[in-house]
Write a protein that holds these residues in place. Sequence first.
Motif, PDB file in Angstrom:
ATOM      1  N   ASN A  27       1.097  -0.976  -0.065  1.00  0.00           N
ATOM      2  CA  ASN A  27      -0.118   0.105  -0.121  1.00  0.00           C
ATOM      3  C   ASN A  27       0.775   1.119   0.031  1.00  0.00           C
ATOM      4  O   ASN A  27       1.431   1.583   1.111  1.00  0.00           O
ATOM      5  CB  ASN A  27      -0.884  -0.058   1.331  1.00  0.00           C
ATOM      6  N   VAL A  28       1.059   1.787  -1.212  1.00  0.00           N
ATOM      7  CA  VAL A  28       2.192   2.761  -1.345  1.00  0.00           C
ATOM      8  C   VAL A  28       1.452   4.049  -1.567  1.00  0.00           C
ATOM      9  O   VAL A  28       0.805   4.108  -2.477  1.00  0.00           O
ATOM     10  CB  VAL A  28       3.033   2.409  -2.543  1.00  0.00           C
ATOM     11  N   ILE A  29       1.765   5.344  -0.911  1.00  0.00           N
ATOM     12  CA  ILE A  29       1.176   6.558  -0.931  1.00  0.00           C
ATOM     13  C   ILE A  29       2.101   7.590  -1.034  1.00  0.00           C
ATOM     14  O   ILE A  29       3.063   7.558  -0.295  1.00  0.00           O
ATOM     15  CB  ILE A  29       0.125   6.965   0.134  1.00  0.00           C
ATOM     16  N   ALA A  30       2.039   8.404  -2.280  1.00  0.00           N
ATOM     17  CA  ALA A  30       2.639   9.634  -2.338  1.00  0.00           C
ATOM     18  C   ALA A  30       2.112  10.712  -2.223  1.00  0.00           C
ATOM     19  O   ALA A  30       1.085  11.126  -3.009  1.00  0.00           O
ATOM     20  CB  ALA A  30       3.512   9.581  -3.786  1.00  0.00           C
ATOM     21  N   SER A  31       2.172  11.583  -1.171  1.00  0.00           N
ATOM     22  CA  SER A  31       1.567  12.708  -0.891  1.00  0.00           C
ATOM     23  C   SER A  31       1.918  13.970  -1.457  1.00  0.00           C
ATOM     24  O   SER A  31       3.002  14.124  -1.597  1.00  0.00           O
ATOM     25  CB  SER A  31       1.467  12.855   0.825  1.00  0.00           C
ATOM     26  N   GLN A  32       0.956  14.904  -2.116  1.00  0.00           N
ATOM     27  CA  GLN A  32       1.292  15.942  -2.598  1.00  0.00           C
ATOM     28  C   GLN A  32       1.350  17.274  -1.454  1.00  0.00           C
ATOM     29  O   GLN A  32       1.580  18.532  -1.934  1.00  0.00           O
ATOM     30  CB  GLN A  32       0.729  16.444  -3.922  1.00  0.00           C
ATOM     31  N   VAL A  33       1.040  16.844  -0.346  1.00  0.00           N
ATOM     32  CA  VAL A  33       0.697  17.884   0.689  1.00  0.00           C
ATOM     33  C   VAL A  33       1.423  18.952   0.577  1.00  0.00           C
ATOM     34  O   VAL A  33       1.318  20.401   0.599  1.00  0.00           O
ATOM     35  CB  VAL A  33       0.543  17.420   2.203  1.00  0.00           C
ATOM     36  N   ASP A  34       3.064  18.883   0.606  1.00  0.00           N
ATOM     37  CA  ASP A  34       4.020  19.650   0.502  1.00  0.00           C
ATOM     38  C   ASP A  34       4.201  20.755  -0.447  1.00  0.00           C
ATOM     39  O   ASP A  34       4.461  22.058  -0.322  1.00  0.00           O
ATOM     40  CB  ASP A  34       5.501  19.095   0.741  1.00  0.00           C
ATOM     41  N   ILE A  35       3.636  20.283  -1.550  1.00  0.00           N
ATOM     42  CA  ILE A  35       3.798  21.027  -2.891  1.00  0.00           C
ATOM     43  C   ILE A  35       2.307  21.930  -2.712  1.00  0.00           C
ATOM     44  O   ILE A  35       2.572  23.303  -3.108  1.00  0.00           O
ATOM     45  CB  ILE A  35       3.505  20.287  -4.056  1.00  0.00           C
ATOM     46  N   HIS A  36       1.384  21.451  -2.131  1.00  0.00           N
ATOM     47  CA  HIS A  36       0.118  22.294  -2.399  1.00  0.00           C
ATOM     48  C   HIS A  36      -0.005  23.060  -0.923  1.00  0.00           C
ATOM     49  O   HIS A  36      -0.701  24.279  -0.968  1.00  0.00           O
ATOM     50  CB  HIS A  36      -1.053  21.518  -2.351  1.00  0.00           C
ATOM     51  N   THR A  37       0.893  22.911  -0.010  1.00  0.00           N
ATOM     52  CA  THR A  37       0.643  23.679   1.232  1.00  0.00           C
ATOM     53  C   THR A  37       0.808  25.255   0.930  1.00  0.00           C
ATOM     54  O   THR A  37       0.361  25.995   1.201  1.00  0.00           O
ATOM     55  CB  THR A  37       1.620  23.316   2.207  1.00  0.00           C
ATOM     56  N   ARG A  38       2.051  25.614  -0.067  1.00  0.00           N
ATOM     57  CA  ARG A  38       2.456  26.938  -0.147  1.00  0.00           C
ATOM     58  C   ARG A  38       1.334  27.700  -0.960  1.00  0.00           C
ATOM     59  O   ARG A  38       1.394  28.836  -0.956  1.00  0.00           O
ATOM     60  CB  ARG A  38       3.718  26.971  -0.947  1.00  0.00           C
ATOM     61  N   PHE A  39       0.223  26.950  -1.303  1.00  0.00           N
ATOM     62  CA  PHE A  39      -0.860  27.504  -2.036  1.00  0.00           C
ATOM     63  C   PHE A  39      -1.976  27.722  -1.175  1.00  0.00           C
ATOM     64  O   PHE A  39      -3.045  28.061  -1.331  1.00  0.00           O
ATOM     65  CB  PHE A  39      -1.187  26.883  -3.405  1.00  0.00           C
ATOM     66  N   GLY A  40      -2.071  26.765   0.198  1.00  0.00           N
ATOM     67  CA  GLY A  40      -3.025  26.836   0.923  1.00  0.00           C
ATOM     68  C   GLY A  40      -4.195  26.171   0.587  1.00  0.00           C
ATOM     69  O   GLY A  40      -5.355  26.139   1.198  1.00  0.00           O
ATOM     70  N   GLY A  41      -4.095  25.212  -0.539  1.00  0.00           N
ATOM     71  CA  GLY A  41      -4.942  24.166  -0.806  1.00  0.00           C
ATOM     72  C   GLY A  41      -4.602  23.610  -2.285  1.00  0.00           C
ATOM     73  O   GLY A  41      -3.612  23.693  -2.735  1.00  0.00           O
ATOM     74  N   ILE A  42      -5.574  22.579  -2.763  1.00  0.00           N
ATOM     75  CA  ILE A  42      -5.127  22.148  -3.865  1.00  0.00           C
ATOM     76  C   ILE A  42      -5.149  22.645  -5.278  1.00  0.00           C
ATOM     77  O   ILE A  42      -6.111  23.461  -5.331  1.00  0.00           O
ATOM     78  CB  ILE A  42      -5.845  20.507  -3.916  1.00  0.00           C
ATOM     79  N   VAL A  43      -4.068  22.891  -5.956  1.00  0.00           N
ATOM     80  CA  VAL A  43      -4.051  23.544  -7.217  1.00  0.00           C
ATOM     81  C   VAL A  43      -4.303  22.428  -8.321  1.00  0.00           C
ATOM     82  O   VAL A  43      -3.419  21.492  -8.412  1.00  0.00           O
ATOM     83  CB  VAL A  43      -2.951  24.206  -7.676  1.00  0.00           C
ATOM     84  N   PRO A  44      -5.490  22.380  -8.830  1.00  0.00           N
ATOM     85  CA  PRO A  44      -5.950  21.196  -9.830  1.00  0.00           C
ATOM     86  C   PRO A  44      -4.675  20.877 -10.846  1.00  0.00           C
ATOM     87  O   PRO A  44      -4.187  19.541 -11.218  1.00  0.00           O
ATOM     88  CB  PRO A  44      -7.023  21.525 -10.497  1.00  0.00           C
ATOM     89  N   GLU A  45      -4.367  21.771 -11.604  1.00  0.00           N
ATOM     90  CA  GLU A  45      -3.296  21.483 -12.600  1.00  0.00           C
ATOM     91  C   GLU A  45      -1.854  21.203 -12.016  1.00  0.00           C
ATOM     92  O   GLU A  45      -1.341  20.070 -12.473  1.00  0.00           O
ATOM     93  CB  GLU A  45      -2.880  22.613 -13.736  1.00  0.00           C
ATOM     94  N   VAL A  46      -1.448  21.433 -10.903  1.00  0.00           N
ATOM     95  CA  VAL A  46      -0.213  21.045 -10.188  1.00  0.00           C
ATOM     96  C   VAL A  46      -0.519  19.411  -9.714  1.00  0.00           C
ATOM     97  O   VAL A  46       0.479  18.993 -10.036  1.00  0.00           O
ATOM     98  CB  VAL A  46      -0.010  21.965  -8.822  1.00  0.00           C
ATOM     99  N   ALA A  47      -1.731  19.446  -9.399  1.00  0.00           N
ATOM    100  CA  ALA A  47      -2.003  17.865  -8.981  1.00  0.00           C
ATOM    101  C   ALA A  47      -1.914  16.950 -10.136  1.00  0.00           C
ATOM    102  O   ALA A  47      -1.227  16.058  -9.918  1.00  0.00           O
ATOM    103  CB  ALA A  47      -3.283  17.891  -8.319  1.00  0.00           C
ATOM    104  N   SER A  48      -2.517  17.485 -11.042  1.00  0.00           N
ATOM    105  CA  SER A  48      -2.379  16.286 -12.253  1.00  0.00           C
ATOM    106  C   SER A  48      -0.971  16.150 -12.779  1.00  0.00           C
ATOM    107  O   SER A  48      -0.402  15.122 -13.057  1.00  0.00           O
ATOM    108  CB  SER A  48      -3.378  16.651 -13.352  1.00  0.00           C
ATOM    109  N   ARG A  49      -0.134  17.265 -12.737  1.00  0.00           N
ATOM    110  CA  ARG A  49       1.435  17.070 -13.125  1.00  0.00           C
ATOM    111  C   ARG A  49       2.201  16.112 -12.041  1.00  0.00           C
ATOM    112  O   ARG A  49       2.786  15.327 -12.682  1.00  0.00           O
ATOM    113  CB  ARG A  49       1.890  18.313 -13.422  1.00  0.00           C
ATOM    114  N   GLN A  50       1.909  16.181 -10.854  1.00  0.00           N
ATOM    115  CA  GLN A  50       2.540  15.643  -9.949  1.00  0.00           C
ATOM    116  C   GLN A  50       2.103  14.027  -9.896  1.00  0.00           C
ATOM    117  O   GLN A  50       2.971  13.238  -9.982  1.00  0.00           O
ATOM    118  CB  GLN A  50       2.057  16.040  -8.426  1.00  0.00           C
TER     119      GLN A  50
END
Length: 351
Positions: A27-50
């Motif tokens: 059960n392997v999980i890569a979280s993008q939290v550190d990347i979205h933290t600086r925007f204060g929430g999820i940025v959809p385009e950044v999420a799909s690229r990640q």
Amino acid sequence: MKILGIETSCDETAAAVVQDGRHILSNVIASQVDIHTRFGGIVPEVASRQHLLAVIPIIQEAMAQAQAHWSDLDAIAVTVGPGLAGSLLVGINMAKAIALAQGRPLLGINHLEGHIYANWLEGRAPDFPVICLIVSGGHTDLLLMRGHGEYQPLGRTRDDAAGEAFDKVARILGLGYPGGPAIEQTALNGNSSLYRLPRAWLKGSDDFSFSGLKTAALRLVEGQSEKAPRMEETTPMSEDIPSKREATVEKSEKADIAASFQEAVADVLVTKTVAAAKRLNAHQIMLCGGVASNRLLRQMMAERSPLPVVIPSSILCTDNGAMIASCGYFHLKADKTSGWDLDVMPNLRLA
Ligand code: KG4
Ligand code: ZN
């Protein structure tokens, strides 16, 4: 039977191999939290690229940890919605490629149903009929589950989802993103009985509402709301609350507001879920979704429910691939496979 589960609906790239719907091989999980933290929430385009960057290594890691070869897989399960379209697309295309190359069935899974099936991954299998509360970043749904794949909707949120309310109040308090864990941590040092925050009971309905509670928290922070008197204090209230609370709110006050907010959310979720379970003669109460990892909610539900309460361990409450693989197993057993035209369903509902 081994199923690979792929989850990319939001800000976690996740893959898992599950045997017979119940045994986690990886059960392997890569979280993008550190990347979205600086925007204060999820940025959809950044999420799909990640997701694009992470999905292949994460699947390879899940296969390696499970010591599985591609030919060992009996099916590929993948989240099709609800979620962010561009993110979902990454997982679906990976799943199609593997299923096509290996000549194995493709299983399109509803993310919310996946959350429910996290409850099949540990301990004894739940005993139907079950009252199920899904509490995530985008959903607060109460359902009666009579059997595999049989969902009777009872209620849902009329405004903010429970997780969304945690995220918004955390932002109001300047605690960052994601809000749930930040509020839980901050609340550890707070007094939950210091502020009287409102509970929307919506009597006669199994629906929920959290926007009033969020606004009350905002008013407290802005110093517009009256503070309940401190037991040990005699200071007049007007002197006790600075006018510009947002700028001056102290660490201890943040903790008190966080604790009061968390308790109000848990109180409403628990009271309404237990009432529905009693009314409908359920055998058990089941919780799932990111907010179900909240320790106060877990504890309050266990204490107040006369019925057994089933909750996945924290890591299986938040988004993961194992829950998708488990759900996929029950779909496969029911012959619910998907065609090659499987597409993203960003607004998919459960029932
Ligand atoms: O299920 P999930 O991982 O993703 C969605 O499907 O939305 O849930 C994420 C949500 C976020 O709103 C997050 O703040 C909340 O679950 N959450 C929590 C906790 N951990 C995550 N809320 C309260 N307490 C927590 N410990
Ligand atoms: Zn989720």
